[in-house]
Design a protein around this motif. Structure first.
Motif, short mmCIF file in Angstrom:
data_model
loop_
_atom_site.label_atom_id
_atom_site.label_comp_id
_atom_site.label_asym_id
_atom_site.label_seq_id
_atom_site.Cartn_x
_atom_site.Cartn_y
_atom_site.Cartn_z
N THR A 45 0.87 -1.22 0.08
CA THR A 45 0.40 -0.09 0.63
C THR A 45 1.27 1.39 0.30
O THR A 45 0.62 1.69 -0.62
CB THR A 45 -0.60 0.21 0.80
N ASP A 157 -5.49 -0.97 -5.21
CA ASP A 157 -5.39 -1.93 -4.01
C ASP A 157 -6.17 -2.47 -3.45
O ASP A 157 -6.80 -2.23 -2.85
CB ASP A 157 -4.92 -0.60 -2.75
N GLU A 158 -5.28 -3.70 -3.65
CA GLU A 158 -6.75 -5.00 -4.14
C GLU A 158 -7.83 -4.55 -4.11
O GLU A 158 -8.98 -5.24 -3.02
CB GLU A 158 -6.29 -4.84 -1.61
MG LIG Z 1 -2.61 -3.07 2.03
#
Ligand SMILES: [Mg+2]
Ligand SMILES: Nc1ncnc2c1ncn2[C@@H]1O[C@H](COP(=O)(O)OP(=O)(O)O)[C@@H](O)[C@H]1O
Length: 261
Positions: A45, A157-158
């Motif tokens: 992240t 991000d995911e």
């Molecule tokens: Mg993360």
């Protein structure tokens, strides 16, 4: 062809711990689908936040087409897992919103929003309110809205982490399709090895403890998925399984090293 570069960046949150990222170098071209994978806490992240301009590197620079950038910019947009869509607007006006900020006229921005909604397979949901949409559909509205800003890079991000398994695999194929059709470069963070292998033109394995990119792969299954082979069949291929084993070993070994340190 746009190019986003992390020029040997380090990031230290100033907490007295070791740097979260230590001299990480990464070049992302607009025709690539780069997937970053690594254990929780490896700095994925943080890496994406640097690329997005949400945080500034302690050392090194972020470059767009060779020029240093600072702060977020329109060329790099982020799609979050739980995207904040505007509940008082329908799907169409959510997607048209960035164009409104750019003062594009109503008819033109709605036409563009329609085009983007059909790109993400939501042509028939244009007038639905956000609360009438499933999680996967909301995510697609979020992707269409991100594309409305005409970015060169989509940073994710995911994004699929909260979806059920079936929706998730549909969304993986959708992301790949959107990437191929829209011409934006993608930087996707995930902790799913299969997702990385299916989507990435390049996979970067992030080592824990800020030690940066531990290994790099160029799998090529995404092209085959786009060409019509099924995800299920690709996942059964010996070369897929071999790479998967290699990635599992790399990521787990990284974890052991971290625990031993
Ligand atoms: Mg993360
Ligand atoms: N804003 C912050 N301030 C201080 N430490 C942070 C901050 N964000 C993340 N960290 C720390 O940096 C490390 C990497 O975090 P993160 O980039 O979120 O990793 P990942 O996404 O791979 O799980 C972790 O040890 C985390 O606790």
């Amino acid at each position: 062809m746009h190019e986003l570069t992390l020029d040997t960046v380090s990031l230290d949150y100033g907490t007295g711990n070791q740097p979260v990222l230590d001299r990480v170098a990464l070049k992302l071209r607009q025709d690539e689908f780069v997937v970053v994978i690594g254990r929780s806490g490896a700095g994925k992240t943080s890496l994406l936040n640097l690329a997005a301009g949400f945080v500034e590197p302690t050392e090194g620079r972020v470059l767009l087409n060779g020029k240093p950038v600072s702060g977020p910019g329109q060329r790099r947009v982020v799609v979050f897992q739980d995207d904040a869509l505007f509940p008082w607007l329908d799907a169409l006006d959510n997607v048209a919103f960035p164009l409104k900020l750019e003062r594009v006229g109503l008819a033109q921005r709605r036409a563009e929003a329609r085009r983007l909604l059909s790109l993400v397979g939501l042509a028939r949901a244009t007038n639905r309110r956000i609360w009438e949409l499933s999680g996967g559909m909301r995510q697609r509205v979020g992707i269409a809205r991100a594309l409305a800003a005409k970015p060169a890079f989509l940073l994710l991000d995911e994004p699929l982490g909260a979806l059920d398994a079936l929706t998730r695999s549909q969304m993986q194929e959708l992301l790949l399709d959107v990437w191929a059709k829209s011409g934006v470069g993608a930087l996707l963070i995930t902790h799913s090895i299969e997702e990385a292998l299916l989507l990435g033109t390049r996979i970067l394995v992030l080592a824990p403890g800020g030690r940066g990119v531990r290994a790099e792969f160029r799998p090529g299954f995404g092209r085959r998925l786009l060409a019509g082979e099924s995800a299920g069949a690709l996942k059964d291929l010996p070369e897929f399984l071999a790479l998967k084993r290699e990635l599992v070993a790399l990521i787990e070994d990284g974890e052991r090293t971290e625990l031993a340190a």
